[in-house]
Write a protein that holds these residues in place. Structure first.
Motif, PDB file in Angstrom:
ATOM      1  N   ALA A  42      -0.344  -7.281   2.220  1.00 53.88           N
ATOM      2  CA  ALA A  42       0.574  -6.142   2.192  1.00 53.88           C
ATOM      3  C   ALA A  42       1.920  -6.484   2.819  1.00 53.88           C
ATOM      4  CB  ALA A  42      -0.037  -4.940   2.906  1.00 53.88           C
ATOM      5  N   LYS A  43       2.148  -7.745   3.135  1.00 51.86           N
ATOM      6  CA  LYS A  43       3.390  -8.134   3.795  1.00 51.86           C
ATOM      7  C   LYS A  43       4.518  -8.342   2.773  1.00 51.86           C
ATOM      8  CE  LYS A  43       1.110 -10.261   7.770  1.00 51.86           C
ATOM      9  NZ  LYS A  43       0.749 -11.507   8.466  1.00 51.86           N
ATOM     10  N   GLN A  44       5.743  -8.277   3.262  1.00 50.96           N
ATOM     11  CA  GLN A  44       6.908  -8.452   2.402  1.00 50.96           C
ATOM     12  C   GLN A  44       6.864  -9.778   1.665  1.00 50.96           C
ATOM     13  OE1 GLN A  44       9.597 -10.738   3.207  1.00 50.96           O
ATOM     14  NE2 GLN A  44      10.982 -10.141   1.543  1.00 50.96           N
ATOM     15  N   ALA A  45       6.458 -10.826   2.357  1.00 53.42           N
ATOM     16  CA  ALA A  45       6.405 -12.143   1.731  1.00 53.42           C
ATOM     17  C   ALA A  45       5.440 -12.181   0.549  1.00 53.42           C
ATOM     18  CB  ALA A  45       5.999 -13.197   2.760  1.00 53.42           C
ATOM     19  N   ALA A  46       4.414 -11.343   0.583  1.00 57.02           N
ATOM     20  CA  ALA A  46       3.424 -11.322  -0.491  1.00 57.02           C
ATOM     21  C   ALA A  46       3.824 -10.393  -1.628  1.00 57.02           C
ATOM     22  CB  ALA A  46       2.065 -10.900   0.065  1.00 57.02           C
ATOM     23  N   ILE A  47       4.385  -9.237  -1.289  1.00 57.99           N
ATOM     24  CA  ILE A  47       4.635  -8.199  -2.298  1.00 57.99           C
ATOM     25  C   ILE A  47       6.012  -8.318  -2.948  1.00 57.99           C
ATOM     26  CG2 ILE A  47       4.987  -5.712  -2.611  1.00 57.99           C
ATOM     27  CD1 ILE A  47       2.719  -5.246  -0.646  1.00 57.99           C
ATOM     28  N   HIS A  48       7.053  -8.510  -2.150  1.00 56.70           N
ATOM     29  CA  HIS A  48       8.427  -8.489  -2.682  1.00 56.70           C
ATOM     30  C   HIS A  48       9.207  -9.667  -2.112  1.00 56.70           C
ATOM     31  CE1 HIS A  48      11.877  -6.890  -4.622  1.00 56.70           C
ATOM     32  NE2 HIS A  48      12.459  -6.350  -3.564  1.00 56.70           N
ATOM     33  N   PRO A  49       8.845 -10.884  -2.522  1.00 59.23           N
ATOM     34  CA  PRO A  49       9.415 -12.067  -1.889  1.00 59.23           C
ATOM     35  C   PRO A  49      10.878 -12.327  -2.215  1.00 59.23           C
ATOM     36  CG  PRO A  49       8.023 -12.687  -3.726  1.00 59.23           C
ATOM     37  CD  PRO A  49       7.830 -11.225  -3.526  1.00 59.23           C
ATOM     38  N   SER A  50      11.373 -11.752  -3.298  1.00 59.64           N
ATOM     39  CA  SER A  50      12.776 -11.941  -3.666  1.00 59.64           C
ATOM     40  C   SER A  50      13.182 -10.839  -4.644  1.00 59.64           C
ATOM     41  CB  SER A  50      12.984 -13.324  -4.300  1.00 59.64           C
ATOM     42  OG  SER A  50      12.183 -13.478  -5.455  1.00 59.64           O
ATOM     43  N   PRO A  51      14.468 -10.662  -4.869  1.00 57.76           N
ATOM     44  CA  PRO A  51      14.922  -9.597  -5.768  1.00 57.76           C
ATOM     45  C   PRO A  51      14.277  -9.680  -7.150  1.00 57.76           C
ATOM     46  CG  PRO A  51      16.777 -10.512  -4.571  1.00 57.76           C
ATOM     47  CD  PRO A  51      15.599 -11.392  -4.263  1.00 57.76           C
ATOM     48  N   GLY A  52      13.786  -8.534  -7.625  1.00 62.75           N
ATOM     49  CA  GLY A  52      13.191  -8.471  -8.949  1.00 62.75           C
ATOM     50  C   GLY A  52      11.772  -8.954  -9.051  1.00 62.75           C
ATOM     51  N   VAL A  53      11.213  -9.465  -7.965  1.00 66.22           N
ATOM     52  CA  VAL A  53       9.847 -10.003  -7.975  1.00 66.22           C
ATOM     53  C   VAL A  53       8.927  -9.068  -7.203  1.00 66.22           C
ATOM     54  CG1 VAL A  53       8.358 -11.931  -7.323  1.00 66.22           C
ATOM     55  CG2 VAL A  53      10.688 -12.370  -8.146  1.00 66.22           C
ATOM     56  N   TRP A  54       7.862  -8.601  -7.862  1.00 63.34           N
ATOM     57  CA  TRP A  54       6.869  -7.724  -7.231  1.00 63.34           C
ATOM     58  C   TRP A  54       5.478  -8.249  -7.548  1.00 63.34           C
ATOM     59  CZ3 TRP A  54       8.397  -3.926  -3.989  1.00 63.34           C
ATOM     60  CH2 TRP A  54       9.736  -3.519  -4.065  1.00 63.34           C
ATOM     61  N   ARG A  55       4.639  -8.302  -6.513  1.00 59.94           N
ATOM     62  CA  ARG A  55       3.275  -8.804  -6.669  1.00 59.94           C
ATOM     63  C   ARG A  55       2.319  -7.839  -5.972  1.00 59.94           C
ATOM     64  NH1 ARG A  55       5.164 -14.860  -4.774  1.00 59.94           N
ATOM     65  NH2 ARG A  55       6.205 -15.458  -6.724  1.00 59.94           N
ATOM     66  N   TRP A  56       1.723  -6.954  -6.735  1.00 57.91           N
ATOM     67  CA  TRP A  56       0.903  -5.881  -6.169  1.00 57.91           C
ATOM     68  C   TRP A  56      -0.597  -6.143  -6.279  1.00 57.91           C
ATOM     69  CZ3 TRP A  56       3.179  -2.505  -3.165  1.00 57.91           C
ATOM     70  CH2 TRP A  56       4.527  -2.164  -3.387  1.00 57.91           C
ATOM     71  N   GLN A  57      -1.010  -7.156  -7.024  1.00 59.35           N
ATOM     72  CA  GLN A  57      -2.429  -7.271  -7.369  1.00 59.35           C
ATOM     73  C   GLN A  57      -3.335  -7.383  -6.146  1.00 59.35           C
ATOM     74  OE1 GLN A  57      -3.762  -7.000 -10.606  1.00 59.35           O
ATOM     75  NE2 GLN A  57      -5.544  -6.662  -9.310  1.00 59.35           N
ATOM     76  N   LYS A  58      -2.944  -8.197  -5.170  1.00 60.34           N
ATOM     77  CA  LYS A  58      -3.835  -8.418  -4.027  1.00 60.34           C
ATOM     78  C   LYS A  58      -4.014  -7.153  -3.195  1.00 60.34           C
ATOM     79  CE  LYS A  58      -3.306 -13.414  -3.567  1.00 60.34           C
ATOM     80  NZ  LYS A  58      -2.916 -14.549  -2.683  1.00 60.34           N
ATOM     81  N   ILE A  59      -2.937  -6.437  -2.919  1.00 57.17           N
ATOM     82  CA  ILE A  59      -3.103  -5.216  -2.125  1.00 57.17           C
ATOM     83  C   ILE A  59      -3.818  -4.144  -2.944  1.00 57.17           C
ATOM     84  CG2 ILE A  59      -0.815  -4.322  -2.699  1.00 57.17           C
ATOM     85  CD1 ILE A  59      -2.846  -3.844   0.575  1.00 57.17           C
ATOM     86  N   ASP A  60      -3.601  -4.119  -4.259  1.00 55.99           N
ATOM     87  CA  ASP A  60      -4.351  -3.182  -5.101  1.00 55.99           C
ATOM     88  C   ASP A  60      -5.846  -3.471  -5.026  1.00 55.99           C
ATOM     89  OD1 ASP A  60      -2.187  -1.695  -5.984  1.00 55.99           O
ATOM     90  OD2 ASP A  60      -1.883  -2.893  -7.798  1.00 55.99           O
ATOM     91  N   ASP A  61      -6.211  -4.745  -5.043  1.00 54.81           N
ATOM     92  CA  ASP A  61      -7.629  -5.112  -4.933  1.00 54.81           C
ATOM     93  C   ASP A  61      -8.209  -4.634  -3.603  1.00 54.81           C
ATOM     94  OD1 ASP A  61      -7.458  -6.369  -7.380  1.00 54.81           O
ATOM     95  OD2 ASP A  61      -7.319  -8.395  -6.553  1.00 54.81           O
ATOM     96  N   TYR A  62      -7.431  -4.767  -2.528  1.00 61.38           N
ATOM     97  CA  TYR A  62      -7.920  -4.355  -1.208  1.00 61.38           C
ATOM     98  C   TYR A  62      -8.060  -2.839  -1.132  1.00 61.38           C
ATOM     99  CZ  TYR A  62      -8.997  -5.919   3.528  1.00 61.38           C
ATOM    100  OH  TYR A  62      -9.646  -6.256   4.686  1.00 61.38           O
ATOM    101  N   LEU A  63      -7.118  -2.126  -1.711  1.00 57.55           N
ATOM    102  CA  LEU A  63      -7.210  -0.666  -1.730  1.00 57.55           C
ATOM    103  C   LEU A  63      -8.428  -0.216  -2.534  1.00 57.55           C
ATOM    104  CD1 LEU A  63      -3.447   0.206  -2.274  1.00 57.55           C
ATOM    105  CD2 LEU A  63      -4.764   0.534  -0.165  1.00 57.55           C
ATOM    106  N   ASP A  64      -8.700  -0.898  -3.638  1.00 53.92           N
ATOM    107  CA  ASP A  64      -9.889  -0.573  -4.444  1.00 53.92           C
ATOM    108  C   ASP A  64     -11.169  -0.867  -3.653  1.00 53.92           C
ATOM    109  OD1 ASP A  64      -8.236   0.144  -6.516  1.00 53.92           O
ATOM    110  OD2 ASP A  64      -8.497  -1.732  -7.635  1.00 53.92           O
ATOM    111  N   PHE A  65     -11.182  -1.987  -2.936  1.00 52.75           N
ATOM    112  CA  PHE A  65     -12.325  -2.339  -2.087  1.00 52.75           C
ATOM    113  C   PHE A  65     -12.582  -1.249  -1.050  1.00 52.75           C
ATOM    114  CE2 PHE A  65     -12.862  -4.093   2.267  1.00 52.75           C
ATOM    115  CZ  PHE A  65     -14.224  -4.391   2.224  1.00 52.75           C
TER     116      PHE A  65
END
Length: 339
Positions: A42-65
């Motif tokens: 859920a950290k910035q480095a994982a989710i939004h590492p640079s402009p225009g880049v979003w990576r939600w899959q890992k935190i979505d998996d944890y929320l589902d868990f």
């Protein structure tokens, strides 16, 4: 883990890494805990590492868990030194950083605000050094640094990023409780600055619900066995409760420097875990408390090695796990103190 206290006021849990979901380590976690924190996803480095880049899959998996298994969560997605290399680049200007920070935290808040299992979020993390100075940026992009401090200080000397982070959390995640998380030990000069900053935020009308202490301990330090330092921890908890907030042990571990831990070192580790838990038990009637270990199982890695967790690499429980359980069952506050 049955903690013998109401889960409305006392939570005991552990952190999992995304890679441990759907493994035997997840099964081990579910046999012991019902409260957790995602390690890094859920950290910035994982989710939004640079402009225009979003990576939600890992935190979505944890929320589902969490939803599937009825696990209460504290989201460790703060504005902190755990930032991306992009944010740490020396060429970043203030405008770049503000936009990236605000985009990330706003979207994270919107994602978790109505999630039924998310109870807390670390809004900022590691803001002050042990010497009482603000944690700042460093040259390059590969060091432990806080790039957000260069956004500037306000007229009262408070970093603008801290104020803005709590403004965003207050606006976009009103259903979540906000934790101000801090590293270090029991350095009074450090905590005085943290507490004064929290008072400042609250005086500005911003909600701050809790203080977090990481509690990364080492066998060559004496914090867990030193009466004056444990007394200071207890006083810090008392201050937090007296100001209408909660106190969280957010990332506890205890490093053993021996390559092959001895019976003595494993039992010293157990006593350290137990002492911190007993300080919480001694304050259990005064307000909300949580205890979260920064992992479950010893494994290779910069922040997971040195035999620091509750289970060994073979998934076998260590004395530390039994010491925590005994403290919770006995409700004892008798500490192990070394001169």
């Amino acid at each position: 883990m049955e903690n013998k206290y109401s889960l409305d006021s006392f939570y005991v849990g552990a952190t999992l890494n995304h890679s441990q979901l759907n493994t035997k380590i997840e099964e081990l976690f579910l046999s012991e805990f019902s409260y957790s924190t995602p390690e890094n996803c859920a950290k910035q480095a994982a989710i939004h590492p640079s402009p225009g880049v979003w990576r939600w899959q890992k935190i979505d998996d944890y929320l589902d868990f969490a939803a599937k298994n009825d696990i209460v969560l504290r989201i460790h997605g703060p504005i902190s030194p755990q930032a991306s290399r992009w944010a740490k680049e020396d060429k970043r200007n203030i405008s770049d950083l503000i936009i990236n920070m605000e985009e990330f935290l706003k979207e994270l808040c919107l994602k978790i605000n109505n999630h039924p299992m998310v109870k807390w979020m670390d809004v900022v993390n590691e803001t002050v050094e042990r010497n009482g100075e603000w944690f700042r940026e460093k040259p390059g992009n590969d060091k432990w640094e806080n790039p957000w401090t260069q956004i500037g200080l306000n007229e009262d000397g408070i970093p603008l990023y801290i104020i803005r982070a709590f403004e965003i959390a207050n606006q976009y995640a009103p259903n979540i409780k906000y934790v101000y998380n801090q590293h270090g030990g029991m350095e009074e000069i450090m905590w005085e600055k943290v507490l004064n900053t929290i008072i400042y935020l609250k005086n500005k009308g911003l909600k701050v619900d809790g203080i977090g202490w990481q509690a990364h301990l080492k066998d060559f330090e004496d914090l867990a066995f030193n009466k004056s330092k444990l007394d200071y921890l207890a006083a810090l908890i008392d201050w937090t409760h007296s100001n209408g907030m909660e106190f969280h042990i957010t990332e506890m571990d205890y490093r053993i420097s021996e390559v092959n831990p001895t019976f003595k070192s494993l039992n010293r580790q157990a006593a350290a875990y137990s002492n911190i838990m007993k300080i919480l038990i001694s304050r259990k009637n005064n307000g909300v408390l949580t205890f979260n270990t920064w992992g479950m199982v010893d494994r290779p890695g910069k922040h997971t090695n040195e035999h620091r967790f509750l289970f060994d690499k073979n998934l076998k429980p260590k004395p530390a796990l039994f010491a925590i359980k005994k403290a919770l069952i006995d409700k004892s506050t008798s500490l192990v103190i070394f001169d």
